[in-house]
Design a protein around this motif. Structure first.
Motif, PDB file in Angstrom:
ATOM      1  N   ILE A 114      63.518  80.776  34.100  1.00 11.37           N
ATOM      2  CA  ILE A 114      63.833  80.344  32.738  1.00 11.37           C
ATOM      3  C   ILE A 114      62.587  79.797  32.046  1.00 11.37           C
ATOM      4  O   ILE A 114      62.309  80.093  30.880  1.00 11.37           O
ATOM      5  N   ARG A 115      61.792  78.999  32.772  1.00 10.07           N
ATOM      6  CA  ARG A 115      60.569  78.425  32.195  1.00 10.07           C
ATOM      7  C   ARG A 115      59.558  79.514  31.844  1.00 10.07           C
ATOM      8  O   ARG A 115      58.894  79.450  30.805  1.00 10.07           O
ATOM      9  N   ALA A 116      59.454  80.500  32.722  1.00 11.75           N
ATOM     10  CA  ALA A 116      58.500  81.588  32.465  1.00 11.75           C
ATOM     11  C   ALA A 116      58.878  82.351  31.201  1.00 11.75           C
ATOM     12  O   ALA A 116      58.019  82.714  30.390  1.00 11.75           O
ATOM     13  N   LEU A 117      60.186  82.579  31.034  1.00  9.41           N
ATOM     14  CA  LEU A 117      60.640  83.292  29.843  1.00  9.41           C
ATOM     15  C   LEU A 117      60.362  82.462  28.582  1.00  9.41           C
ATOM     16  O   LEU A 117      59.966  82.990  27.547  1.00  9.41           O
ATOM     17  N   ALA A 118      60.531  81.155  28.681  1.00 15.31           N
ATOM     18  CA  ALA A 118      60.276  80.277  27.539  1.00 15.31           C
ATOM     19  C   ALA A 118      58.798  80.302  27.155  1.00 15.31           C
ATOM     20  O   ALA A 118      58.439  80.304  25.972  1.00 15.31           O
ATOM     21  N   MET A 121      63.780  76.916  46.008  1.00 13.47           N
ATOM     22  CA  MET A 121      64.173  77.502  44.724  1.00 13.47           C
ATOM     23  C   MET A 121      65.207  76.595  44.064  1.00 13.47           C
ATOM     24  O   MET A 121      66.251  76.314  44.641  1.00 13.47           O
ATOM     25  N   LYS A 122      64.902  76.102  42.881  1.00 12.31           N
ATOM     26  CA  LYS A 122      65.824  75.239  42.157  1.00 12.31           C
ATOM     27  C   LYS A 122      66.666  76.089  41.225  1.00 12.31           C
ATOM     28  O   LYS A 122      66.141  76.848  40.416  1.00 12.31           O
ATOM     29  N   GLY A 129      80.683  82.153  39.848  1.00  9.90           N
ATOM     30  CA  GLY A 129      79.590  81.195  40.045  1.00  9.90           C
ATOM     31  C   GLY A 129      78.260  81.906  39.937  1.00  9.90           C
ATOM     32  O   GLY A 129      77.853  82.606  40.871  1.00  9.90           O
ATOM     33  N   ALA A 130      77.636  81.761  38.775  1.00  9.21           N
ATOM     34  CA  ALA A 130      76.367  82.474  38.532  1.00  9.21           C
ATOM     35  C   ALA A 130      75.274  81.458  38.238  1.00  9.21           C
ATOM     36  O   ALA A 130      75.465  80.520  37.460  1.00  9.21           O
ATOM     37  N   PHE A 131      74.124  81.689  38.893  1.00  6.91           N
ATOM     38  CA  PHE A 131      73.009  80.753  38.755  1.00  6.91           C
ATOM     39  C   PHE A 131      71.696  81.513  38.502  1.00  6.91           C
ATOM     40  O   PHE A 131      71.573  82.690  38.848  1.00  6.91           O
ATOM     41  N   VAL A 132      70.760  80.762  37.913  1.00 12.25           N
ATOM     42  CA  VAL A 132      69.448  81.344  37.584  1.00 12.25           C
ATOM     43  C   VAL A 132      68.356  80.412  38.087  1.00 12.25           C
ATOM     44  O   VAL A 132      68.510  79.174  38.025  1.00 12.25           O
ATOM     45  N   ASP A 133      67.270  80.985  38.601  1.00 15.51           N
ATOM     46  CA  ASP A 133      66.112  80.212  39.065  1.00 15.51           C
ATOM     47  C   ASP A 133      65.461  79.505  37.862  1.00 15.51           C
ATOM     48  O   ASP A 133      65.138  80.135  36.849  1.00 15.51           O
ATOM     49  N   VAL A 134      65.289  78.200  37.980  1.00 19.95           N
ATOM     50  CA  VAL A 134      64.696  77.413  36.886  1.00 19.95           C
ATOM     51  C   VAL A 134      63.316  77.947  36.509  1.00 19.95           C
ATOM     52  O   VAL A 134      62.956  77.986  35.328  1.00 19.95           O
ATOM     53  N   GLU A 135      62.524  78.378  37.484  1.00 19.89           N
ATOM     54  CA  GLU A 135      61.165  78.865  37.193  1.00 19.89           C
ATOM     55  C   GLU A 135      61.197  80.135  36.348  1.00 19.89           C
ATOM     56  O   GLU A 135      60.312  80.365  35.520  1.00 19.89           O
TER      57      GLU A 135
END
Length: 381
Positions: free
Chosen positions: A57-61, A1-2, A49-55
């Motif tokens: 973000i891409r899916a939402l785009a 998971m990136k 420290g908050a992070f989101v899965d790149v995939e």
């Protein structure tokens, strides 16, 4: 998971989170849809420290991208599909004895024809009525397809069971099995039927039945309809002069005779649908079969060339609930000059009422029927 650090600008206080929020170890902190209720709460989250899965973000785009317009699919050109039926029937009936699966193939062809009628009954009738460019040497095959088409419409009107209708349709397609080429020859000759031709015509019902039985046709309704389709209740028919006739045979004879009346030949012009219907009604004494044809066709069937009260000339393209007021596609202006753009008129409106049939068909010879129904013209073969 990136993972990607949570972008501050993408979070709005008071609105659901569009993705899951995790810490550096990918442990879930807040689920997608959680509402951050204040700026203070948001600041604390970002400091932790908050992070989101790149995939995610891409899916939402991808979801936010504008939908691509659907490709425009042209409706199937039913005229092209109908035109192919004649060649297909010619191939199918050309060498019947050499086809061990003939009965199954003929059944498949008949079902395809019924499907074409169901896709557009008005177009099916249009083809029956408009035979301006028919080739005489193919007359037997055109006639078989047209008669079978009429049988579908007639049987449906009479509410016959599907199996009974199919027996009638297959009988129409094969009733002239042994004289199809002779029919084409006779349609093109400018002299009356010769004695040798007459004798072949008288023999063809029995010969067709014999040939069909040899290739495995066992449907008694189908075979009886062919055997009796030239017989008449008063005994004046042929080949046996019998008077006790099967209902399917009577229906086949009526459809066969009606189609012959409205089909052109070298020796004579085709009768108009109106004249043919009057003769049919008189000969059948207003029986249910002739009535079914009349009801299906209407006073002005699709394909009829008419003049409107507006002065425009046009072709009937669609039946309505009013047998005297179909939809007409105009092909001229009010002065009778040909136009490139076809307009449709409801002839139930007084200004577009049908006032006469048009007998001069010259301007129809090069008129593509696709234009009237909104199809793309078929490509050259």
């Amino acid at each position: 998971m990136k993972m990607l650090r949570l972008p501050r600008a993408k979070v709005q206080v008071g609105l659901p989170l569009p993705w899951n929020v995790r810490d550096e170890q990918c442990l879930l902190l807040l689920s997608k849809g959680h509402v951050i209720e204040s700026e203070h709460q948001l600041e604390l989250l970002l400091q932790r420290g908050a992070f989101v899965d790149v995939e995610e973000i891409r899916a939402l785009a991808r979801e936010a991208e504008p939908a691509q317009p659907k490709a425009i699919v042209s409706p199937p050109n039913l005229f092209d599909l109908w035109d192919r039926t004649t060649d297909e029937l010619h191939k199918l009936l050309g060498e019947v004895a050499q086809q061990p699966d003939f009965a199954a193939r003929l059944d498949q062809f008949a079902r395809h024809l019924v499907e074409l009628v169901d896709l557009g009954a008005d177009i099916a009738i249009y083809r029956i009525v408009r035979q301006d460019n028919a080739k005489n040497f193919y007359y037997g095959y055109y006639h078989s397809v047209h008669t079978a088409t009429l049988c579908v419409l007639m049987a449906r009107h009479l509410e016959w069971p599907p199996d009974r209708m199919m027996s009638l349709v297959k009988a129409a397609l094969t009733m002239n099995l042994t004289v199809l080429d002779l029919q084409g020859q006779m349609a093109g000759q400018d002299v009356p039927m010769k004695d040798k031709q007459r004798e072949a015509i008288r023999r063809h019902p029995a010969q067709a039945v014999e040939l069909l039985e040899k290739v495995g046709v066992a449907d008694a309704d189908w075979l009886t309809a062919i055997a009796q389709h030239h017989e008449r209740p008063d005994g004046s028919g042929y080949p046996l002069g019998c008077t006790e006739l099967d209902e399917l045979a009577v229906a086949l004879r009526v459809a066969d005779v009606f189609m012959a009346k409205i089909s052109p030949r070298a020796l004579r012009e085709a009768l108009s649908p109106q004249v043919a219907i009057r003769e049919l009604y008189r000969e059948d004494k207003g029986g249910p079969i002739s009535t079914a044809i009349i009801k299906e066709f209407g006073i002005y069937p699709p394909g009829d060339f008419v003049r409107l009260a507006s002065g425009e000339l046009g072709l009937v393209v669609q039946r309505t609930g009013n047998a005297r007021a179909p939809i007409v596609a105009s092909i001229t202006d009010t002065a009778g000059h040909a136009v490139a753009r076809t307009l449709r008129h409801d002839t139930g409106q007084s200004e577009f009422a049908i006032v006469a049939n048009v007998t001069d068909k010259a301007m129809l010879m090069r008129l593509p029927p696709e234009r009237l129904y909104g199809f793309s013209a078929a490509p050259p073969v």
